[in-house]
Design a protein around this motif. Structure first.
Motif, PDB file in Angstrom:
ATOM      1  N   TRP A  45       0.844  -1.197   0.000  1.00 29.29           N
ATOM      2  CA  TRP A  45       0.000   0.000   0.000  1.00 29.29           C
ATOM      3  C   TRP A  45       0.877   1.243   0.000  1.00 29.29           C
ATOM      4  CZ3 TRP A  45      -0.369  -4.138   3.374  1.00 29.29           C
ATOM      5  CH2 TRP A  45      -1.435  -5.013   3.150  1.00 29.29           C
ATOM      6  N   HIS A  48      -0.331   4.265   1.969  1.00 33.79           N
ATOM      7  CA  HIS A  48      -0.925   4.082   3.283  1.00 33.79           C
ATOM      8  C   HIS A  48       0.007   3.340   4.247  1.00 33.79           C
ATOM      9  CE1 HIS A  48      -4.730   5.462   1.644  1.00 33.79           C
ATOM     10  NE2 HIS A  48      -4.632   4.565   0.686  1.00 33.79           N
ATOM     11  N   PRO A  51      -2.945   0.781   6.334  1.00 27.91           N
ATOM     12  CA  PRO A  51      -4.053   0.510   5.409  1.00 27.91           C
ATOM     13  C   PRO A  51      -5.264  -0.052   6.148  1.00 27.91           C
ATOM     14  CG  PRO A  51      -2.404  -1.191   5.250  1.00 27.91           C
ATOM     15  CD  PRO A  51      -1.848  -0.170   6.186  1.00 27.91           C
TER      16      PRO A  51
END
Length: 277
Positions: A45, A48, A51
């Motif tokens: 991710w 992020h 996430p």
């Protein structure tokens, strides 16, 4: 590759750069179908550090359902395909790295991850390198102490390319490793990426000889081009044989960009009976 000491090494697939013709969650099963028992991933991710839990669970289940072991995982490193090359030494982004540590370690605990790659981060204009190094050391110590709880190692690597990444040679990366060890975290090691070192003009033979005791993980791609072994001019067999002869018995991550449309077609250099652990 010919019959050499390199046959003693274990190979795994980096599913963030290979099998990209498939959706991310289908890649672990594709690696298994190609004969591999183990995989590694960059942080899945890139936007992020923390996430959504459902996405983390779906990723973990893709590994579990495929029946492969996740050996290596990157900590959050930002947008590797864009401007980023890690965040841990960047004061303004230090909190992102720290927020990511418990998420990555929890995922690693679930999946049995043994190595976490911590990309150092680019140099930032207006910030003194000693300040970045101090932030980097603090964050690596914190990450290593959390990884130690699950029996894992934190890795530091040199990287090639145009980004202002300060660790370019094996000596650069190992200096960071030793600085972190001196600060009290012993479970940190050198990720010896032969492609990056060769692309930066490092002497691979000398680097291996000098730092064999610090090498905790190896990654390969041919150079130039970052394709599969045999697509460039780098004598990977010689260097892998050297590593094995000097006592390296860890994993070799295949972190190359296949020159073929289908990743499986790029694997002819590695017989199927050498792909499993």
């Amino acid at each position: 590759m010919a019959e050499t000491d390199a046959h003693r090494l274990r190979y795994l697939v980096n599913c963030s750069i290979m099998f990209t013709e498939l959706p991310l969650l289908e890649r672990p099963a594709a690696a298994r179908d190609a004969g591999f028992d183990a995989v590694e991933f960059w942080w899945p991710w890139p936007e992020h550090p923390v996430p959504p839990e459902a996405e983390v669970d779906a990723f973990a289940r893709s590994i579990e359902d495929a029946g492969v072991q996740l050996i290596g995982l990157n900590f959050f490193a930002g947008d590797l395909a864009g401007p980023d090359c890690g965040v841990l030494s960047i004061p303004a982004r230090s909190a992102q790295f720290r927020d990511n540590i418990p998420v990555a370690i929890a995922l690693g605990e679930r999946l049995g991850v043994r190595a976490f790659n911590a990309l150092y981060g680019n140099r930032i204009e207006g910030t003194d390198p000693p300040e970045q190094n101090a932030v980097g050391t603090d964050n690596l110590v914190l990450a290593a102490r959390e990884a130690e709880r699950i029996g894992a190692t934190v890795l530091v690597e040199a990287v090639s390319g145009p980004k202002p990444y300060p660790l370019r040679t094996a000596d650069d990366a190992v200096a960071v490793v030793r600085r972190v060890r001196a600060a009290g975290a012993t479970n940190v090691g050198f990720l010896c990426d032969l492609f990056h070192l060769a692309s930066n003009g490092d002497d691979l033979g000398a680097a291996i000889e000098r730092h064999i005791s610090d090498i905790a993980h190896v990654q390969i791609a041919d150079a130039p081009g970052r394709g599969e072994p045999g697509s460039g001019a780098l004598d990977l067999d010689r260097h892998l044989t050297d590593l094995a002869a000097r006592g390296y018995a860890g994993w070799v991550g295949l972190e190359y960009k296949p020159t073929t449309a289908a990743t499986v077609d790029s694997l002819g250099w590695l017989p199927r009976d050498r792909r499993g652990a």
